[in-house]
Design a protein around this motif. Structure first.
Motif, PDB file in Angstrom:
ATOM      1  N   TYR A 129      -1.295 -11.727   2.010  1.00 31.07           N
ATOM      2  CA  TYR A 129      -2.135 -10.763   2.715  1.00 31.07           C
ATOM      3  C   TYR A 129      -3.356 -10.429   1.876  1.00 31.07           C
ATOM      4  O   TYR A 129      -3.250 -10.196   0.667  1.00 31.07           O
ATOM      5  CB  TYR A 129      -1.330  -9.489   2.990  1.00 31.07           C
ATOM      6  CG  TYR A 129      -2.072  -8.464   3.813  1.00 31.07           C
ATOM      7  CD1 TYR A 129      -2.303  -8.653   5.166  1.00 31.07           C
ATOM      8  CD2 TYR A 129      -2.560  -7.302   3.224  1.00 31.07           C
ATOM      9  CE1 TYR A 129      -2.989  -7.718   5.919  1.00 31.07           C
ATOM     10  CE2 TYR A 129      -3.241  -6.361   3.974  1.00 31.07           C
ATOM     11  CZ  TYR A 129      -3.455  -6.564   5.315  1.00 31.07           C
ATOM     12  OH  TYR A 129      -4.132  -5.638   6.057  1.00 31.07           O
ATOM     13  N   ASP A 130      -4.506 -10.397   2.524  1.00 29.25           N
ATOM     14  CA  ASP A 130      -5.754  -9.994   1.877  1.00 29.25           C
ATOM     15  C   ASP A 130      -6.025  -8.551   2.265  1.00 29.25           C
ATOM     16  O   ASP A 130      -6.355  -8.255   3.407  1.00 29.25           O
ATOM     17  CB  ASP A 130      -6.906 -10.897   2.331  1.00 29.25           C
ATOM     18  CG  ASP A 130      -8.244 -10.493   1.735  1.00 29.25           C
ATOM     19  OD1 ASP A 130      -8.321  -9.480   1.015  1.00 29.25           O
ATOM     20  OD2 ASP A 130      -9.227 -11.197   2.003  1.00 29.25           O
ATOM     21  N   GLY A 131      -5.871  -7.654   1.320  1.00 26.88           N
ATOM     22  CA  GLY A 131      -6.078  -6.233   1.566  1.00 26.88           C
ATOM     23  C   GLY A 131      -7.531  -5.821   1.546  1.00 26.88           C
ATOM     24  O   GLY A 131      -7.836  -4.631   1.561  1.00 26.88           O
ATOM     25  N   GLY A 132      -8.435  -6.775   1.519  1.00 23.17           N
ATOM     26  CA  GLY A 132      -9.853  -6.463   1.562  1.00 23.17           C
ATOM     27  C   GLY A 132     -10.595  -6.856   0.297  1.00 23.17           C
ATOM     28  O   GLY A 132     -11.810  -6.715   0.218  1.00 23.17           O
ATOM     29  N   ASP A 133      -9.865  -7.366  -0.684  1.00 24.00           N
ATOM     30  CA  ASP A 133     -10.513  -7.756  -1.934  1.00 24.00           C
ATOM     31  C   ASP A 133     -10.732  -9.261  -2.037  1.00 24.00           C
ATOM     32  O   ASP A 133     -11.188  -9.769  -3.051  1.00 24.00           O
ATOM     33  CB  ASP A 133      -9.702  -7.263  -3.135  1.00 24.00           C
ATOM     34  CG  ASP A 133      -8.264  -7.777  -3.127  1.00 24.00           C
ATOM     35  OD1 ASP A 133      -7.919  -8.601  -2.268  1.00 24.00           O
ATOM     36  OD2 ASP A 133      -7.481  -7.314  -3.989  1.00 24.00           O
ATOM     37  N   GLY A 134     -10.408 -10.003  -0.958  1.00 26.33           N
ATOM     38  CA  GLY A 134     -10.600 -11.442  -0.939  1.00 26.33           C
ATOM     39  C   GLY A 134      -9.497 -12.230  -1.621  1.00 26.33           C
ATOM     40  O   GLY A 134      -9.593 -13.444  -1.750  1.00 26.33           O
ATOM     41  N   PRO A 182      -9.887   1.431   4.031  1.00 26.26           N
ATOM     42  CA  PRO A 182      -9.563   1.118   2.623  1.00 26.26           C
ATOM     43  C   PRO A 182      -8.131   0.602   2.476  1.00 26.26           C
ATOM     44  O   PRO A 182      -7.255   1.260   1.907  1.00 26.26           O
ATOM     45  CB  PRO A 182      -9.759   2.472   1.932  1.00 26.26           C
ATOM     46  CG  PRO A 182      -9.395   3.468   2.993  1.00 26.26           C
ATOM     47  CD  PRO A 182      -9.851   2.865   4.294  1.00 26.26           C
ATOM     48  N   THR A 183      -7.902  -0.596   2.957  1.00 28.87           N
ATOM     49  CA  THR A 183      -6.553  -1.142   3.071  1.00 28.87           C
ATOM     50  C   THR A 183      -5.777  -1.119   1.756  1.00 28.87           C
ATOM     51  O   THR A 183      -4.652  -0.616   1.703  1.00 28.87           O
ATOM     52  CB  THR A 183      -6.596  -2.580   3.620  1.00 28.87           C
ATOM     53  OG1 THR A 183      -7.362  -2.588   4.822  1.00 28.87           O
ATOM     54  CG2 THR A 183      -5.207  -3.102   3.899  1.00 28.87           C
ATOM     55  N   THR A 184      -6.356  -1.661   0.698  1.00 28.88           N
ATOM     56  CA  THR A 184      -5.638  -1.746  -0.570  1.00 28.88           C
ATOM     57  C   THR A 184      -5.298  -0.358  -1.095  1.00 28.88           C
ATOM     58  O   THR A 184      -4.177  -0.112  -1.556  1.00 28.88           O
ATOM     59  CB  THR A 184      -6.449  -2.543  -1.604  1.00 28.88           C
ATOM     60  OG1 THR A 184      -6.680  -3.863  -1.079  1.00 28.88           O
ATOM     61  CG2 THR A 184      -5.720  -2.650  -2.930  1.00 28.88           C
ATOM     62  N   ARG A 185      -6.231   0.565  -1.019  1.00 30.25           N
ATOM     63  CA  ARG A 185      -5.990   1.931  -1.494  1.00 30.25           C
ATOM     64  C   ARG A 185      -4.905   2.614  -0.667  1.00 30.25           C
ATOM     65  O   ARG A 185      -4.026   3.294  -1.211  1.00 30.25           O
ATOM     66  CB  ARG A 185      -7.292   2.739  -1.459  1.00 30.25           C
ATOM     67  CG  ARG A 185      -7.163   4.080  -2.174  1.00 30.25           C
ATOM     68  CD  ARG A 185      -8.487   4.791  -2.281  1.00 30.25           C
ATOM     69  NE  ARG A 185      -8.810   5.379  -0.990  1.00 30.25           N
ATOM     70  CZ  ARG A 185      -9.993   5.349  -0.420  1.00 30.25           C
ATOM     71  NH1 ARG A 185     -11.003   4.762  -0.999  1.00 30.25           N
ATOM     72  NH2 ARG A 185     -10.185   5.916   0.756  1.00 30.25           N
ATOM     73  N   VAL A 186      -4.932   2.430   0.642  1.00 28.48           N
ATOM     74  CA  VAL A 186      -3.927   3.037   1.517  1.00 28.48           C
ATOM     75  C   VAL A 186      -2.553   2.452   1.225  1.00 28.48           C
ATOM     76  O   VAL A 186      -1.564   3.182   1.118  1.00 28.48           O
ATOM     77  CB  VAL A 186      -4.318   2.840   2.998  1.00 28.48           C
ATOM     78  CG1 VAL A 186      -3.167   3.176   3.927  1.00 28.48           C
ATOM     79  CG2 VAL A 186      -5.546   3.682   3.329  1.00 28.48           C
ATOM     80  N   MET A 187      -2.486   1.131   1.079  1.00 27.05           N
ATOM     81  CA  MET A 187      -1.204   0.494   0.792  1.00 27.05           C
ATOM     82  C   MET A 187      -0.647   0.952  -0.561  1.00 27.05           C
ATOM     83  O   MET A 187       0.560   1.166  -0.696  1.00 27.05           O
ATOM     84  CB  MET A 187      -1.354  -1.019   0.853  1.00 27.05           C
ATOM     85  CG  MET A 187      -1.616  -1.523   2.264  1.00 27.05           C
ATOM     86  SD  MET A 187      -2.087  -3.253   2.373  1.00 27.05           S
ATOM     87  CE  MET A 187      -0.530  -4.058   2.124  1.00 27.05           C
ATOM     88  N   ALA A 188      -1.508   1.122  -1.537  1.00 31.00           N
ATOM     89  CA  ALA A 188      -1.056   1.604  -2.850  1.00 31.00           C
ATOM     90  C   ALA A 188      -0.504   3.024  -2.746  1.00 31.00           C
ATOM     91  O   ALA A 188       0.499   3.361  -3.381  1.00 31.00           O
ATOM     92  CB  ALA A 188      -2.208   1.550  -3.847  1.00 31.00           C
ATOM     93  N   GLN A 189      -1.138   3.850  -1.936  1.00 30.95           N
ATOM     94  CA  GLN A 189      -0.664   5.225  -1.740  1.00 30.95           C
ATOM     95  C   GLN A 189       0.708   5.228  -1.069  1.00 30.95           C
ATOM     96  O   GLN A 189       1.616   5.941  -1.495  1.00 30.95           O
ATOM     97  CB  GLN A 189      -1.670   6.012  -0.896  1.00 30.95           C
ATOM     98  CG  GLN A 189      -1.248   7.429  -0.578  1.00 30.95           C
ATOM     99  CD  GLN A 189      -1.284   8.347  -1.796  1.00 30.95           C
ATOM    100  OE1 GLN A 189      -2.027   8.104  -2.741  1.00 30.95           O
ATOM    101  NE2 GLN A 189      -0.480   9.379  -1.789  1.00 30.95           N
ATOM    102  N   ILE A 190       0.864   4.434  -0.032  1.00 27.15           N
ATOM    103  CA  ILE A 190       2.144   4.368   0.682  1.00 27.15           C
ATOM    104  C   ILE A 190       3.239   3.850  -0.248  1.00 27.15           C
ATOM    105  O   ILE A 190       4.331   4.403  -0.318  1.00 27.15           O
ATOM    106  CB  ILE A 190       2.035   3.457   1.927  1.00 27.15           C
ATOM    107  CG1 ILE A 190       1.076   4.065   2.942  1.00 27.15           C
ATOM    108  CG2 ILE A 190       3.418   3.219   2.541  1.00 27.15           C
ATOM    109  CD1 ILE A 190       0.662   3.094   4.045  1.00 27.15           C
ATOM    110  N   TRP A 191       2.935   2.789  -0.966  1.00 23.25           N
ATOM    111  CA  TRP A 191       3.919   2.145  -1.830  1.00 23.25           C
ATOM    112  C   TRP A 191       4.333   3.066  -2.977  1.00 23.25           C
ATOM    113  O   TRP A 191       5.470   3.054  -3.416  1.00 23.25           O
ATOM    114  CB  TRP A 191       3.334   0.848  -2.369  1.00 23.25           C
ATOM    115  CG  TRP A 191       4.346  -0.048  -2.993  1.00 23.25           C
ATOM    116  CD1 TRP A 191       4.524  -0.295  -4.322  1.00 23.25           C
ATOM    117  CD2 TRP A 191       5.323  -0.839  -2.315  1.00 23.25           C
ATOM    118  NE1 TRP A 191       5.544  -1.187  -4.505  1.00 23.25           N
ATOM    119  CE2 TRP A 191       6.062  -1.533  -3.288  1.00 23.25           C
ATOM    120  CE3 TRP A 191       5.648  -1.022  -0.978  1.00 23.25           C
ATOM    121  CZ2 TRP A 191       7.101  -2.402  -2.965  1.00 23.25           C
ATOM    122  CZ3 TRP A 191       6.681  -1.875  -0.661  1.00 23.25           C
ATOM    123  CH2 TRP A 191       7.392  -2.552  -1.650  1.00 23.25           C
ATOM    124  N   GLY A 192       3.372   3.870  -3.460  1.00 29.76           N
ATOM    125  CA  GLY A 192       3.678   4.798  -4.542  1.00 29.76           C
ATOM    126  C   GLY A 192       2.992   4.474  -5.846  1.00 29.76           C
ATOM    127  O   GLY A 192       3.330   5.017  -6.890  1.00 29.76           O
TER     128      GLY A 192
END
Length: 130
Positions: free
Chosen positions: A103-108, A68-78
């Motif tokens: 970067y495409d976090g998985g949502d196209g 879940p790239t986008t979700r993980v990146m959002a968690q890290i970023w805050g």
């Protein structure tokens, strides 16, 4: 074509990333203390936390086999603060901010994203267990 030259003028000659980092190096510096070197949530500081750090090796497994790239990146970023707005995990936006890359976090959708956040997310993908 003129717009392209205008954009090129915004980049200073010889300008490069001030410090060369990798996702693995940022993980070791910012994440391993709580999540452990292998991402299992067993870092040296984990025992002193009120909530056990997430097992980062099971993120894809818990998401139907897709990281879940986008979700993980959002968690890290805050961007995510939990149900009541409280977070155990610190926000790393200020530490990972810098040069943007598409970067495409998985949502196209190719989105300008800090390169260090991309590299960290890509490193986390390597920690996934089946």
């Amino acid at each position: 074509m003129i717009a392209l030259f205008g954009l090129a003028a915004c980049v200073l000659p010889g300008a490069e990333r001030a410090e060369q980092t990798t996702g693995a190096a940022d993980y070791a510096a910012f994440c391993a203390g709580c999540h452990g070197a292998g991402g299992k949530g067993d870092g040296e500081m984990a025992a002193g936390l009120s909530q056990k750090p997430a097992d980062l090796t099971a993120l894809a497994k818990g998401n139907g086999g897709t990281f879940p790239t986008t979700r993980v990146m959002a968690q890290i970023w805050g961007y995510t603060g939990g149900q009541d707005g409280g977070r155990v995990m610190p926000q790393f936006a200020a530490l990972l901010d810098g040069e943007l890359v598409p970067y495409d976090g998985g949502d196209g959708i190719m989105t300008p994203t800090p390169i260090r956040l991309v590299e960290l997310a890509e490193h986390l993908k390597t920690l996934q267990k089946p």
